[in-house]
Structure formats: structure tokens, C-alpha cells
Scaffold this motif. Sequence first.
Motif, PDB file in Angstrom:
ATOM      1  N   LYS A 139      60.263  15.031  -5.757  1.00  0.00           N
ATOM      2  CA  LYS A 139      59.907  16.121  -6.752  1.00  0.00           C
ATOM      3  C   LYS A 139      58.716  16.918  -6.199  1.00  0.00           C
ATOM      4  N   LEU A 140      57.807  16.481  -5.359  1.00  0.00           N
ATOM      5  CA  LEU A 140      56.846  17.512  -4.862  1.00  0.00           C
ATOM      6  C   LEU A 140      57.315  18.208  -3.524  1.00  0.00           C
ATOM      7  N   GLY A 141      58.496  17.847  -2.993  1.00  0.00           N
ATOM      8  CA  GLY A 141      58.850  18.544  -1.719  1.00  0.00           C
ATOM      9  C   GLY A 141      58.363  17.881  -0.462  1.00  0.00           C
ATOM     10  N   GLU A 142      57.699  16.499  -0.844  1.00  0.00           N
ATOM     11  CA  GLU A 142      57.238  15.954   0.577  1.00  0.00           C
ATOM     12  C   GLU A 142      58.363  15.387   1.342  1.00  0.00           C
ATOM     13  N   VAL A 143      59.723  14.823   0.818  1.00  0.00           N
ATOM     14  CA  VAL A 143      60.852  14.678   1.624  1.00  0.00           C
ATOM     15  C   VAL A 143      61.867  15.224   1.104  1.00  0.00           C
ATOM     16  N   ASP A 144      63.046  15.480   1.999  1.00  0.00           N
ATOM     17  CA  ASP A 144      64.154  15.878   1.614  1.00  0.00           C
ATOM     18  C   ASP A 144      65.276  15.247   0.683  1.00  0.00           C
ATOM     19  N   LEU A 145      65.275  13.947   1.142  1.00  0.00           N
ATOM     20  CA  LEU A 145      66.138  13.106   0.606  1.00  0.00           C
ATOM     21  C   LEU A 145      65.433  11.523   0.048  1.00  0.00           C
ATOM     22  N   ALA A 146      65.587  10.855  -0.853  1.00  0.00           N
ATOM     23  CA  ALA A 146      65.230   9.642  -0.736  1.00  0.00           C
ATOM     24  C   ALA A 146      66.284   8.692  -0.985  1.00  0.00           C
ATOM     25  N   ILE A 147      66.211   7.623  -0.434  1.00  0.00           N
ATOM     26  CA  ILE A 147      67.264   6.593  -0.551  1.00  0.00           C
ATOM     27  C   ILE A 147      66.526   5.300  -1.052  1.00  0.00           C
ATOM     28  N   CYS A 148      67.277   4.823  -2.260  1.00  0.00           N
ATOM     29  CA  CYS A 148      66.472   4.021  -3.237  1.00  0.00           C
ATOM     30  C   CYS A 148      67.449   3.171  -3.957  1.00  0.00           C
ATOM     31  N   ASN A 149      66.829   2.355  -4.769  1.00  0.00           N
ATOM     32  CA  ASN A 149      67.588   1.462  -5.921  1.00  0.00           C
ATOM     33  C   ASN A 149      67.774   2.427  -6.879  1.00  0.00           C
ATOM     34  N   PHE A 150      69.036   1.985  -7.532  1.00  0.00           N
ATOM     35  CA  PHE A 150      69.547   2.663  -8.599  1.00  0.00           C
ATOM     36  C   PHE A 150      69.408   1.461  -9.822  1.00  0.00           C
ATOM     37  N   PRO A 151      69.487   2.046 -10.973  1.00  0.00           N
ATOM     38  CA  PRO A 151      69.559   3.289 -11.558  1.00  0.00           C
ATOM     39  C   PRO A 151      68.157   4.020 -11.572  1.00  0.00           C
ATOM     40  N   VAL A 152      68.176   5.215 -11.615  1.00  0.00           N
ATOM     41  CA  VAL A 152      66.858   6.270 -11.623  1.00  0.00           C
ATOM     42  C   VAL A 152      67.017   7.225 -12.467  1.00  0.00           C
ATOM     43  N   ASP A 153      66.331   7.044 -13.618  1.00  0.00           N
ATOM     44  CA  ASP A 153      66.212   7.731 -14.948  1.00  0.00           C
ATOM     45  C   ASP A 153      65.318   8.979 -14.474  1.00  0.00           C
ATOM     46  N   GLU A 154      66.023  10.019 -13.915  1.00  0.00           N
ATOM     47  CA  GLU A 154      65.344  11.308 -13.585  1.00  0.00           C
ATOM     48  C   GLU A 154      66.434  12.172 -13.758  1.00  0.00           C
ATOM     49  N   PRO A 155      66.487  13.072 -14.754  1.00  0.00           N
ATOM     50  CA  PRO A 155      67.606  14.008 -14.930  1.00  0.00           C
ATOM     51  C   PRO A 155      67.610  15.258 -13.881  1.00  0.00           C
ATOM     52  N   THR A 156      66.310  15.531 -13.236  1.00  0.00           N
ATOM     53  CA  THR A 156      66.107  16.509 -12.327  1.00  0.00           C
ATOM     54  C   THR A 156      66.800  16.375 -10.998  1.00  0.00           C
ATOM     55  N   LEU A 157      67.330  15.179 -10.879  1.00  0.00           N
ATOM     56  CA  LEU A 157      67.703  14.492  -9.542  1.00  0.00           C
ATOM     57  C   LEU A 157      69.277  14.293  -9.457  1.00  0.00           C
ATOM     58  N   ALA A 158      69.788  14.797  -8.283  1.00  0.00           N
ATOM     59  CA  ALA A 158      71.298  14.466  -8.278  1.00  0.00           C
ATOM     60  C   ALA A 158      70.870  12.969  -7.561  1.00  0.00           C
ATOM     61  N   GLN A 159      72.084  12.229  -8.082  1.00  0.00           N
ATOM     62  CA  GLN A 159      72.433  10.826  -7.272  1.00  0.00           C
ATOM     63  C   GLN A 159      73.685  10.471  -6.782  1.00  0.00           C
ATOM     64  N   ILE A 160      73.587  10.097  -5.758  1.00  0.00           N
ATOM     65  CA  ILE A 160      74.906   9.771  -4.841  1.00  0.00           C
ATOM     66  C   ILE A 160      75.000   8.287  -4.495  1.00  0.00           C
ATOM     67  N   PRO A 161      75.699   7.485  -5.352  1.00  0.00           N
ATOM     68  CA  PRO A 161      75.660   5.905  -5.200  1.00  0.00           C
ATOM     69  C   PRO A 161      76.226   5.764  -3.683  1.00  0.00           C
ATOM     70  N   CYS A 162      75.791   4.949  -2.792  1.00  0.00           N
ATOM     71  CA  CYS A 162      76.438   4.862  -1.417  1.00  0.00           C
ATOM     72  C   CYS A 162      76.885   3.177  -1.319  1.00  0.00           C
ATOM     73  N   MET A 163      76.133   2.187  -2.054  1.00  0.00           N
ATOM     74  CA  MET A 163      76.411   0.934  -1.491  1.00  0.00           C
ATOM     75  C   MET A 163      76.292  -0.074  -3.023  1.00  0.00           C
ATOM     76  N   ASP A 164      77.233  -0.938  -3.394  1.00  0.00           N
ATOM     77  CA  ASP A 164      76.959  -1.762  -4.292  1.00  0.00           C
ATOM     78  C   ASP A 164      76.110  -2.878  -3.843  1.00  0.00           C
ATOM     79  N   ILE A 165      75.263  -3.467  -4.684  1.00  0.00           N
ATOM     80  CA  ILE A 165      74.362  -4.489  -4.377  1.00  0.00           C
ATOM     81  C   ILE A 165      74.358  -5.628  -5.387  1.00  0.00           C
ATOM     82  N   HIS A 166      74.199  -6.652  -5.263  1.00  0.00           N
ATOM     83  CA  HIS A 166      74.167  -8.083  -6.265  1.00  0.00           C
ATOM     84  C   HIS A 166      72.704  -8.668  -6.297  1.00  0.00           C
TER      85      HIS A 166
END
Length: 302
Positions: A139-166
Motif C-alpha cells: 500500500k506504501l508502494g514499496e513493492v509491486d506485488l505481494a505473495i502471501c497467505n490468504f484470506p486477506v481482508d483488504e478491499p483496496t487490493l486485487a487478489q489472485i489465488p495461485c495454490m491451495d494449501i492445507h
Amino acid sequence: MIGKLDLYKVFSVVAKNGSFSKAAKDLFMTQPAVSQAMMQLERELDIRLFNRTPKGVTLTNEGERLFEYVHSAMNLLNVGEEMLLEFKNLTKGELKIGVGDTISKYFLLTYLESFHTEYPNIKFKIENGTTQELISLLKLGEVDLAICNFPVDEPTLAQIPCMDIHDIFVYGNKYKTLLPKEVSVTELMKHPLIFLEPKSISRKYMEEFLLSKGLRISPEFELGSHDLLLEFAKINLGIACVTKEFSQEYLKKGILHEVVLNEKIPKRSIGICYVKNVPLSPASTKFVEIIRNQRDGSLGPS
């Protein structure tokens, strides 16, 4: 009426050629149009820039001084356009990615290798942190992308699920005799537990699941990395809550064993986040495309 920048471009070409007609050929304009453009520039600046003769044109003293600056400016613009083209064609640039250590090790490295092989001149900047820390950097513009654990409760962000984990629980050899073949979550809570620290998304997800069963956890150990969870379980310090997909080496070698629960923990996912109203750079767009293509084409559904 021609804009000021275009007038300066015409001025620069006329000054180099010393002729309206030669400049017109270079600019793919008519000679009268070039002449009119220079008259317009002189009117706007309220100064004469050219000495007009039957043999062509020469710069006045004022025109020569202006040409020095215009020539430098045109060169800078050309360099800027060439640089933009390099960024667009991915022959130059930087890709800034925020990612946690575990996801970096078990998920990201394969795609970094593929991207670097195809676009070796793009530099990487990798920022490590928890999901919440990465969201702040994004959100500060320090990175272009973040790859992280979902779910992320942040409506300003687009989220692309890439891999299911258990999420699973694992134990070392000592607990083989202490645990039945199948155990309930309630019974599992009676044993020493090893969890990630409370601020992690993985920990919060499991806490919410357990709370839905009316259970609160009080871990024996709270650790800062997934690899430490595995190592603590390996030496029988307790039963660790880990990500199955990132624990395969320990499970396949029989170093650790998965607890067989009589109810399933709902799966979740990891994926890519970026700010919705900020266009992705060409490098970021291509990197996302590589991940999607490899996940869909090679690995299929998770």
C-alpha cells in the motif's frame, strides 16, 4: 494550433537543417506548415529566432541560445522514450516482490528462476515479512506485488489465488505411541502444541477454525518460521501445526507424521496481491502471467 513541445521539435529540426524545406522532408510536413509553425513559435516567445535568406535560414543570436537548450531537451526526451521502450520490452527494469520466507522457499523460487531465464536484465528486489507487513509495503508502494497467505481482508487490493494449501498437525516418532490412529481436535488440544506466532495469517486462520469448535489454544511454543515448527516437532517438543504442501520432505522421509483428524480443516490458499487502482508494470504483469501459465499448464488445479 501546434502544441509547444511540437513547435520545439520542429524548431530543432529546422535549426539542424538550416532550411524549412529540408526540415519539412524530415518531419513529413509541408514547407508552408513548417514555416507557419516557426512563425507561431516566434510570436509566442515574442522574439525572432531565424534570419531568413533566399538560401535558407540561420539562427539569430537568441535562436542559437535557445537551440542549445532545446537540443539538450530533445536528446533527454529521446533517451527517456528509449528507456520506456526497454522497460516495455523487459530489457531493463526492476521487479519488487514482497514475500514471506516460507512461501519464498517453497513456492516463489521456481517462478523467479523461470522469469530470470527469460528476462535476465530485470533486477529483483525481494522484501520479506509477515502477510500484514507485506500488505503495508504494498500500500506504501514499496513493492509491486505481494505473495502471501490468504484470506486477506483488504478491499483496496486485487487478489489472485495461485495454490491451495492445507493446514495439518504433525508429530515426531515419540508421539506414535501416544496418539491413536484417529483423533478429534478436542483430544489433540490436550497435547503440547507448537504454533506460529500470533500475528501470522496462518495462526489466525487456525485460531478461527478452532474457535468455531469452541476451542482456545495455549501453545507450548510460538515460533517465527515454518521451518522451526518442523524442527521442533522433529525432536518431539510437541505437535506442530504446519502447511502440508511445505512439509513434504519431512513427511515423505518419515521424519514427521501427519495427525489423522476425524474432521477436515478447510483448505485455504496463497496468492498474489497488488493495489487495484495502480497499473502493474510490464515486469509485474509478465511475472503474474508466468505464474498463472505454469500453474494452469503444468500443475493443473491444486
